[in-house]
Design a protein around this motif. Structure first.
Motif, mmCIF file in Angstrom:
data_model
loop_
_atom_site.group_PDB
_atom_site.id
_atom_site.type_symbol
_atom_site.label_atom_id
_atom_site.label_comp_id
_atom_site.label_asym_id
_atom_site.label_seq_id
_atom_site.Cartn_x
_atom_site.Cartn_y
_atom_site.Cartn_z
ATOM 1 N N UNK A 70 5.088 46.690 18.471
ATOM 2 C CA UNK A 70 5.093 48.057 18.992
ATOM 3 C C UNK A 70 4.719 48.086 20.467
ATOM 4 N N UNK A 71 3.760 47.259 20.850
ATOM 5 C CA UNK A 71 3.363 47.203 22.257
ATOM 6 C C UNK A 71 4.519 46.737 23.130
ATOM 7 N N UNK A 72 5.235 45.709 22.683
ATOM 8 C CA UNK A 72 6.347 45.172 23.471
ATOM 9 C C UNK A 72 7.481 46.183 23.569
ATOM 10 N N UNK A 73 7.772 46.856 22.463
ATOM 11 C CA UNK A 73 8.898 47.798 22.439
ATOM 12 C C UNK A 73 8.531 49.127 23.099
ATOM 13 N N UNK A 74 7.393 49.680 22.727
ATOM 14 C CA UNK A 74 7.061 51.040 23.145
ATOM 15 C C UNK A 74 6.246 51.117 24.431
ATOM 16 N N UNK A 75 5.311 50.179 24.622
ATOM 17 C CA UNK A 75 4.482 50.238 25.823
ATOM 18 C C UNK A 75 5.076 49.454 26.985
ATOM 19 N N UNK A 76 5.717 48.319 26.682
ATOM 20 C CA UNK A 76 6.352 47.517 27.725
ATOM 21 C C UNK A 76 7.827 47.849 27.884
ATOM 22 N N UNK A 77 8.358 48.635 27.003
ATOM 23 C CA UNK A 77 9.742 49.109 27.035
ATOM 24 C C UNK A 77 10.751 47.959 26.982
ATOM 25 N N UNK A 78 10.477 47.012 26.097
ATOM 26 C CA UNK A 78 11.402 45.904 25.800
ATOM 27 C C UNK A 78 11.868 45.173 27.060
ATOM 28 N N UNK A 79 10.969 44.447 27.711
ATOM 29 C CA UNK A 79 11.374 43.695 28.913
ATOM 30 C C UNK A 79 12.487 42.699 28.594
ATOM 31 N N UNK A 80 13.242 42.329 29.614
ATOM 32 C CA UNK A 80 14.341 41.387 29.422
ATOM 33 C C UNK A 80 13.822 39.999 29.084
ATOM 34 N N UNK A 81 12.721 39.608 29.708
ATOM 35 C CA UNK A 81 12.081 38.314 29.446
ATOM 36 C C UNK A 81 10.604 38.575 29.204
ATOM 37 N N UNK A 82 10.079 37.986 28.151
ATOM 38 C CA UNK A 82 8.649 38.075 27.873
ATOM 39 C C UNK A 82 8.108 36.661 27.745
ATOM 40 N N UNK A 83 7.185 36.318 28.619
ATOM 41 C CA UNK A 83 6.494 35.034 28.523
ATOM 42 C C UNK A 83 5.229 35.259 27.704
ATOM 43 N N UNK A 84 5.140 34.607 26.561
ATOM 44 C CA UNK A 84 4.003 34.760 25.667
ATOM 45 C C UNK A 84 3.060 33.578 25.821
ATOM 46 N N UNK A 85 1.764 33.868 25.856
ATOM 47 C CA UNK A 85 0.742 32.820 25.823
ATOM 48 C C UNK A 85 -0.025 32.905 24.505
ATOM 49 N N UNK A 86 -0.547 31.763 24.089
ATOM 50 C CA UNK A 86 -1.354 31.634 22.864
ATOM 51 C C UNK A 86 -0.551 31.916 21.597
ATOM 52 N N UNK A 87 0.656 31.397 21.555
ATOM 53 C CA UNK A 87 1.413 31.335 20.297
ATOM 54 C C UNK A 87 0.958 30.070 19.577
ATOM 55 N N UNK A 88 0.411 30.226 18.374
ATOM 56 C CA UNK A 88 -0.061 29.078 17.609
ATOM 57 C C UNK A 88 1.046 28.535 16.706
ATOM 58 N N UNK A 89 0.769 27.350 16.161
ATOM 59 C CA UNK A 89 1.754 26.725 15.276
ATOM 60 C C UNK A 89 1.834 27.474 13.946
ATOM 61 N N UNK A 90 2.673 26.970 13.043
ATOM 62 C CA UNK A 90 3.046 27.726 11.856
ATOM 63 C C UNK A 90 1.960 27.838 10.797
ATOM 64 N N UNK A 91 0.849 27.112 10.942
ATOM 65 C CA UNK A 91 -0.261 27.340 10.006
ATOM 66 C C UNK A 91 -1.574 27.567 10.750
ATOM 67 N N UNK A 92 -1.450 28.030 11.987
ATOM 68 C CA UNK A 92 -2.642 28.428 12.725
ATOM 69 C C UNK A 92 -3.617 27.283 12.930
ATOM 70 N N UNK A 93 -4.891 27.576 12.651
ATOM 71 C CA UNK A 93 -5.957 26.618 12.957
ATOM 72 C C UNK A 93 -6.095 25.490 11.935
ATOM 73 N N UNK A 94 -5.241 25.447 10.920
ATOM 74 C CA UNK A 94 -5.259 24.314 9.999
ATOM 75 C C UNK A 94 -4.823 23.060 10.756
ATOM 76 N N UNK A 95 -5.685 22.077 10.778
ATOM 77 C CA UNK A 95 -5.444 20.896 11.614
ATOM 78 C C UNK A 95 -4.844 19.779 10.763
ATOM 79 N N UNK A 96 -3.533 19.890 10.499
ATOM 80 C CA UNK A 96 -2.875 18.923 9.613
ATOM 81 C C UNK A 96 -1.672 18.262 10.265
ATOM 82 N N UNK A 97 -1.555 18.379 11.580
ATOM 83 C CA UNK A 97 -0.441 17.760 12.279
ATOM 84 C C UNK A 97 0.744 18.675 12.521
#
Length: 608
Positions: A326-353
């Protein structure tokens, strides 16, 4: 004075004398060499009696802390001396729940200690305490000493003296000058009953049940109620942390710009996470300032909108996907490019490789579509497991989202987690050797830190080079209230190396194509006036576009009452020279108690 709860009185084995001071009867055992609280506190930050046993120190209990790791109570002498540098209050550390009540007249025997919250390695000042106490309750129901008023008139405008060079920059041994320096003023009140009135909230209530107010409403105020941090040499002296001695449920849930009306009062404490803190046994009434989340404007057809957004350790188990979408669509008005920081892997903080993040990213993209936004495509490079810092096992990284209906990504094979991207010249134009690619991932600058992600985009036939960054954090720096002044910023060492590498990479692009559109974005973890930013900017290769905003609007993050810049978008000369750009720091998170990230996103719109 007779006790209101005589069953709590301890029997005394020594004679006692009674002294009447301002209507308060303070009963103390009769000793010719009785030590007073101001003798313990002395005229510097550390006690002249540190390490010594003191006997029958008299005072009135002004506050009791029964929770946490620092249980104990505060006492204050209602008969102060004439020296404004000596505090009349002190904390008595009991370790277990104390058996005293506010208003008790007590005599305390124990050891004077200097406790450094967080340990000496933090550089923190110390808190003078009486430890291993034997406590004698003499009477109950006594009037508590009137609180000292802390306001714009009483707090000096200068923040702190410079540290003693002969003591490695420590201020501990310097005589306190509470009428000249704010930190000296607060130190002169350590342990005493203090009050503030009608104070504006400048950092929202956090998960640890604390907030920050300012007693100087006009000090570097921004238009939304915060206090802007504008330089190392101009500290905001009116900031004060507020905690509570009462039930957590009664603590106000406040946003920036709200007001604690009436009186907030209690002992002045010092802790690891904020320094001087009013620990309130009386909290003012919350009055809402009505702060609303901002919405930026929609880009025009020929404007490229590029955003950076730290989504704070986002992983598939989080419940914030809809809110971020909602923030990206409604508050940022769907920018053409969005650089995201702190995207974690597919199981988050589980440290299994696990290092892949397709589940995380696609869940966000689906949520954006559900919110009415475009179906973004994405590019990223998985890190080597546990090599990029952040939450252990989380494998955070930067990710490019882009709207394929507005912009295209130039895919060029060769980029991976360990291969350095380079720059070549093809048909007179700069070109990345890999897109996406990582800047010098094996370099010393990026040890245990996120590697920059570089990519080529095309908008209306024009190539735009985008470099997504998340520089090393400020963790480990000494706090503003440190005993060492100015405080050491040790994290800058690595961050300066990183900034140098990013600037060098940008120079390589501009050397191949002087008019290239280069945008360097992300969580730089440093201020727009910092040396980190100066190194990134170099000799004009880049310029931090947040500086196009008025000084009162330059902030992306709120920490300890300071609205400050951590997230930046820097542009190359071709973009800056045209002056055909628009910058917006979109305040949707940092000022609010119910934030979904601790960072505000940034949006740049320009015509390549």
């Amino acid at each position: 004075m007779p006790s209101k709860s005589s069953s709590r009185l301890a029997s005394l084995t020594v004679a006692a004398v009674c002294t009447t001071v301002s209507g308060v009867v303070l009963t103390t055992p009769a000793h010719a060499d009785t030590v007073r609280i101001h003798d313990i506190q002395g005229t510097t930050r550390t006690s002249p009696l540190a390490g010594r046993t003191v006997t029958d120190v008299a005072g009135i209990v002004t506050g009791v802390r029964t929770y946490g790791s620092s249980r104990g109570f505060w006492i204050q002498d209602p008969s102060p001396d004439n020296d404004p540098a000596t505090s009349e209050g002190v904390f008595v550390f009991t370790s277990s729940a104390p058996k005293v009540a506010v208003g008790d007249s007590v005599a305390v025997t124990g050891t004077v200690s200097e406790y450094v919250p967080g340990g000496a390695s933090t550089g923190n000042q110390s808190l003078t305490e009486i430890t291993k106490p034997t406590v004698t309750v003499l009477s109950g129901g006594n009037a508590v000493p009137d609180p000292v008023v802390v306001d714009a008139r009483s707090v000096p405008d200068r923040y702190t003296p410079a540290g003693d060079k002969a003591a490695n920059g420590s201020v501990n041994g310097l005589a306190l000058r509470p009428q000249k320096y704010a930190l000296d003023f607060y130190e002169s009140l350590e342990g005493m009953n203090v009050q503030v009135s009608d104070t504006r909230v400048v950092t929202a209530t956090d998960p640890y049940t604390e907030l920050w107010v300012t007693v100087k409403p006009h000090e570097n105020a921004d238009r939304r109620g915060g206090t802007v941090y504008g330089s190392y040499d101009s500290q905001n002296t009116g900031r004060l942390q507020i905690q509570s001695l009462g039930p957590v449920a009664d603590f106000p849930t406040a946003d920036v710009g709200d007001t604690l009306t009436g009186t907030t009062a209690g002992p002045m404490d010092f802790n690891q996470f904020g320094g001087y803190t009013l620990v309130a046994n009386r909290i003012g009434t919350l009055k809402s300032g009505g702060l609303q989340r901002e919405t930026t404007r929609k880009q025009s057809r020929d404007e490229l909108a590029l955003a950076t957004y730290n989504v704070e350790n986002l992983d598939p188990a989080d419940t914030t996907f809809a809110a971020h979408a909602s923030a990206i669509v409604n508050n940022l008005r769907s920018p053409d490019i969005v650089s995201l920081e702190e995207i974690q892997d597919d199981n988050g903080a589980t440290d299994d490789g696990t290092v892949g993040a397709s589940l995380t990213v696609n869940k966000l993209i689906d949520a954006i579509v559900a919110a009415g936004g475009p179906r973004y495509e994405w590019r990223s490079i998985d890190p080597v497991n546990d090599q990029d810092g952040g939450e252990p096992g989380g494998n955070i990284r930067q990710v490019f989202l882009f709207n394929p209906g507005r912009v295209s990504f130039t895919d060029r094979a060769g980029g991976d987690s360990t291969t350095a991207v380079g720059v070549t010249k093809v048909h007179g134009k700069a070109q990345l050797t890999a897109s996406p690619g990582r800047i010098d991932p094996a370099g010393e600058a990026w040890t245990n830190s996120r590697k920059p992600l570089a990519g080529e985009f095309v908008f209306r036939g024009r190539t735009v080079f985008v470099i997504a960054n998340h520089l090393t954090s400020k963790g480990g720096d000494q706090p503003l209230t440190a005993q060492y002044q100015p405080p050491a910023r040790s994290s800058e060492t690595q961050r300066h190396l990183q900034a140098t590498e990013v600037n060098t990479f940008v120079k390589a692009i501009l050397a191949k194509q002087g008019n290239a559109d280069v945008v360097t974005v992300g969580d730089m973890n440093d201020f727009e006036f910092s040396d980190t930013t100066k190194i990134l900017e170099g000799h004009g290769e880049l310029w931090s576009a947040i500086k196009s905003l008025p000084a009162s609007e330059r902030y992306t993050y709120d920490y300890q009452g300071n609205s400050q810049v951590l997230d930046q978008i820097l542009v190359s000369p071709s973009i800056r020279r045209g002056c055909d750009f628009d910058y917006d720091s979109v305040h949707i998170n940092s000022e609010f108690h119910d934030q979904i990230s601790d960072h505000d996103p940034q949006v740049l719109r320009f015509r390549p």
